[in-house]
Design an enzyme around this catalytic site. Structure first.
Site, PDB file in Angstrom:
ATOM      1  N   LYS A   1       0.815  -1.227   0.000  1.00 56.57           N
ATOM      2  CA  LYS A   1       0.000   0.000   0.000  1.00 56.57           C
ATOM      3  C   LYS A   1       0.846   1.273   0.000  1.00 56.57           C
ATOM      4  O   LYS A   1       0.440   2.292  -0.543  1.00 56.57           O
ATOM      5  CB  LYS A   1      -0.937   0.016   1.206  1.00 56.57           C
ATOM      6  CG  LYS A   1      -2.114  -0.948   1.087  1.00 56.57           C
ATOM      7  CD  LYS A   1      -3.041  -0.770   2.277  1.00 56.57           C
ATOM      8  CE  LYS A   1      -4.261  -1.659   2.158  1.00 56.57           C
ATOM      9  NZ  LYS A   1      -5.231  -1.414   3.229  1.00 56.57           N
TER      10      LYS A   1
ATOM     11  N   ASP B   1     -10.203   3.115   1.942  1.00 53.52           N
ATOM     12  CA  ASP B   1     -10.507   2.731   3.333  1.00 53.52           C
ATOM     13  C   ASP B   1     -11.155   3.911   4.055  1.00 53.52           C
ATOM     14  O   ASP B   1     -11.946   3.723   4.983  1.00 53.52           O
ATOM     15  CB  ASP B   1      -9.229   2.319   4.092  1.00 53.52           C
ATOM     16  CG  ASP B   1      -8.751   0.936   3.692  1.00 53.52           C
ATOM     17  OD1 ASP B   1      -9.570   0.154   3.156  1.00 53.52           O
ATOM     18  OD2 ASP B   1      -7.562   0.630   3.903  1.00 53.52           O
TER      19      ASP B   1
HETATM   20  P1  NDP Z   1      -0.716  -2.632  11.127  1.00 51.93           P
HETATM   21  O1  NDP Z   1       0.205  -3.785  11.289  1.00 51.93           O
HETATM   22  O2  NDP Z   1      -0.314  -1.472  10.305  1.00 51.93           O
HETATM   23  O3  NDP Z   1      -1.099  -2.078  12.611  1.00 51.93           O
HETATM   24  C1  NDP Z   1      -1.426  -2.969  13.647  1.00 51.93           C
HETATM   25  C2  NDP Z   1      -1.837  -2.182  14.888  1.00 51.93           C
HETATM   26  O4  NDP Z   1      -2.248  -3.115  15.905  1.00 51.93           O
HETATM   27  C3  NDP Z   1      -0.718  -1.336  15.502  1.00 51.93           C
HETATM   28  O5  NDP Z   1      -1.271  -0.180  16.085  1.00 51.93           O
HETATM   29  C4  NDP Z   1      -0.179  -2.296  16.571  1.00 51.93           C
HETATM   30  O6  NDP Z   1       0.485  -1.630  17.630  1.00 51.93           O
HETATM   31  C5  NDP Z   1      -1.470  -2.891  17.086  1.00 51.93           C
HETATM   32  N1  NDP Z   1      -1.271  -4.167  17.782  1.00 51.93           N
HETATM   33  C6  NDP Z   1      -0.905  -5.351  17.241  1.00 51.93           C
HETATM   34  N2  NDP Z   1      -0.834  -6.291  18.208  1.00 51.93           N
HETATM   35  C7  NDP Z   1      -1.146  -5.667  19.387  1.00 51.93           C
HETATM   36  C8  NDP Z   1      -1.214  -6.110  20.745  1.00 51.93           C
HETATM   37  N3  NDP Z   1      -0.966  -7.378  21.070  1.00 51.93           N
HETATM   38  N4  NDP Z   1      -1.576  -5.210  21.694  1.00 51.93           N
HETATM   39  C9  NDP Z   1      -1.848  -3.912  21.361  1.00 51.93           C
HETATM   40  N5  NDP Z   1      -1.769  -3.441  20.083  1.00 51.93           N
HETATM   41  C10 NDP Z   1      -1.424  -4.314  19.104  1.00 51.93           C
HETATM   42  O7  NDP Z   1      -2.083  -3.280  10.590  1.00 51.93           O
HETATM   43  P2  NDP Z   1      -3.279  -2.572   9.776  1.00 51.93           P
HETATM   44  O8  NDP Z   1      -3.471  -1.217  10.326  1.00 51.93           O
HETATM   45  O9  NDP Z   1      -3.049  -2.724   8.329  1.00 51.93           O
HETATM   46  O10 NDP Z   1      -4.526  -3.522  10.132  1.00 51.93           O
HETATM   47  C11 NDP Z   1      -5.049  -3.613  11.440  1.00 51.93           C
HETATM   48  C12 NDP Z   1      -6.351  -4.416  11.429  1.00 51.93           C
HETATM   49  O11 NDP Z   1      -7.311  -3.763  10.624  1.00 51.93           O
HETATM   50  C13 NDP Z   1      -6.215  -5.831  10.836  1.00 51.93           C
HETATM   51  O12 NDP Z   1      -7.028  -6.694  11.614  1.00 51.93           O
HETATM   52  C14 NDP Z   1      -6.794  -5.705   9.445  1.00 51.93           C
HETATM   53  O13 NDP Z   1      -7.348  -6.927   8.964  1.00 51.93           O
HETATM   54  C15 NDP Z   1      -7.891  -4.674   9.701  1.00 51.93           C
HETATM   55  N6  NDP Z   1      -8.279  -3.928   8.501  1.00 51.93           N
HETATM   56  C16 NDP Z   1      -9.604  -3.926   8.151  1.00 51.93           C
HETATM   57  C17 NDP Z   1     -10.027  -3.229   7.037  1.00 51.93           C
HETATM   58  C18 NDP Z   1     -11.479  -3.259   6.672  1.00 51.93           C
HETATM   59  O14 NDP Z   1     -11.813  -2.860   5.558  1.00 51.93           O
HETATM   60  N7  NDP Z   1     -12.355  -3.696   7.558  1.00 51.93           N
HETATM   61  C19 NDP Z   1      -9.093  -2.445   6.207  1.00 51.93           C
HETATM   62  C20 NDP Z   1      -7.713  -2.490   6.684  1.00 51.93           C
HETATM   63  C21 NDP Z   1      -7.343  -3.212   7.790  1.00 51.93           C
HETATM   64  P3  NDP Z   1       2.072  -1.313  17.527  1.00 51.93           P
HETATM   65  O15 NDP Z   1       2.209  -0.060  16.716  1.00 51.93           O
HETATM   66  O16 NDP Z   1       2.484  -1.129  18.941  1.00 51.93           O
HETATM   67  O17 NDP Z   1       2.719  -2.512  16.875  1.00 51.93           O
END
Ligand code: NDP
Length: 282
Positions: free
Chosen positions: A69, A104
């Site tokens: 992306k 999105d």
């Molecule tokens: P990223 O990897 O960019 O971000 C993940 C986020 O989750 C970060 O803020 C990370 O924190 C946090 N995180 C992960 N594990 C933990 C944990 N154990 N405790 C606390 N925080 C945690 O992923 P995306 O932003 O691309 O996607 C996130 C979610 O959104 C996914 O489930 C994806 O499938 C969903 N999504 C849904 C869409 C839709 O159309 N419905 C579109 C795009 C995404 P840190 O920065 O500290 O690592």
């Protein structure tokens, strides 16, 4: 395919999990369009070459998913929202120019519009959990909607702090542990973390601290109903789920490629739900 036929695709690595072919091919059939939407698994090292040859491969455009992306921005003419979010998920040609946007943003908003009428009336303060790629689209959408105070709680505080630089002083970056203390002031709570996804652990927050008028949105869509949404519904709060966002984000791309604005119908939702349930059973 004939001369009048159009093709689009989703480019990802891996690409097998994407529901975009199911959604777009449903609309292609529904509208009697001569066209096809395919899945293209392209590794990062081959992405630039693939995009540069998109037209010669017969594509009028594409969706871009993880991990491409951000790379897609540099290979296209991004619009304001893709630029602001720092990521593109939709590419299309206007003549020879390859444009990019981030749907999105509208997927998030349109799903709230469809699920929770007047969700933004009197909405002054939102609490966004997470500061990853999807959170950028959500926060940008809320800023555009005029939400004055957006608290961004993230496990890695530095990533939340970047949001203040990117989106301005209406953003309040906070530590993950501070989220529960902000529930009482949040008119809208949004989970954008991967917590709540099958096998990833759950969000543990005292939802009884939210006001009864608060709206809860979760962008995770596997499972269809996360524990966060189930707890919010049990409390009688209005909710918007991740599958709704996924379906609504697809609308604009389809319109750009095939010239028809499709609708998110209960029938389409049921089709994708059934497909997602197949994965759960595996
Ligand atoms: P990223 O990897 O960019 O971000 C993940 C986020 O989750 C970060 O803020 C990370 O924190 C946090 N995180 C992960 N594990 C933990 C944990 N154990 N405790 C606390 N925080 C945690 O992923 P995306 O932003 O691309 O996607 C996130 C979610 O959104 C996914 O489930 C994806 O499938 C969903 N999504 C849904 C869409 C839709 O159309 N419905 C579109 C795009 C995404 P840190 O920065 O500290 O690592």
């Amino acid at each position: 395919m004939s001369d009048t036929s159009r093709a689009a695709c989703v480019i990802g690595w891996p690409a097998g999990h994407s529901r975009s072919p199911l959604i777009h091919n449903y609309w292609i059939k529904q509208h009697g369009i001569e066209g096809e939407y395919r899945r293209e698994a392209v590794p990062p090292e081959a992405f630039e070459d693939f995009v540069r040859n998109l037209a010669s491969k017969g594509y009028v455009g594409a969706n871009v998913t993880l991990p491409h992306k951000e790379a897609a921005l540099a290979l296209s003419e991004p619009d304001d929202r893709a630029e602001a979010v720092g990521a593109a998920n939709t590419l299309w040609f206007d003549g020879k120019t390859l444009h990019a946007t981030n749907t999105d943003v509208e997927g998030f908003v349109e799903n709230l519009n469809a699920s929770c009428r007047s969700w933004d009336r009197g909405l002054d303060s939102a609490l966004v959990l997470g500061a990853g790629g999807a959170a950028r689209a959500v926060v940008y959408a809320l800023v555009q909607r005029g939400v004055e105070r957006i608290h961004v709680a993230n496990r890695t505080l530095a990533r939340a702090e970047e949001f203040r630089e990117r989106f301005g002083k209406g953003i309040n970056p906070v530590r993950w542990e501070e989220a529960s203390g902000l529930l009482g002031v949040a008119d809208l709570l949004v989970n954008t973390t991967s917590l709540g996804m099958t096998g990833q652990g759950d969000i543990e927050l005292p939802l009884d601290h939210l006001q009864p008028s608060a709206v809860v949105a979760d962008i995770v869509y596997t499972p269809l109903e996360t524990k966060l949404l189930a707890a919010a519904r049990e409390r009688g709060l209005r909710t918007a789920d991740g599958l709704g966002m996924l379906l609504h984000q697809a609308v604009h791309g389809f319109e750009l490629w095939f010239g028809v604005r499709p609708e998110v119908t209960p029938e389409l939702r049921a089709l994708v739900e059934a497909d997602l349930r197949k994965d759960v059973r595996k």
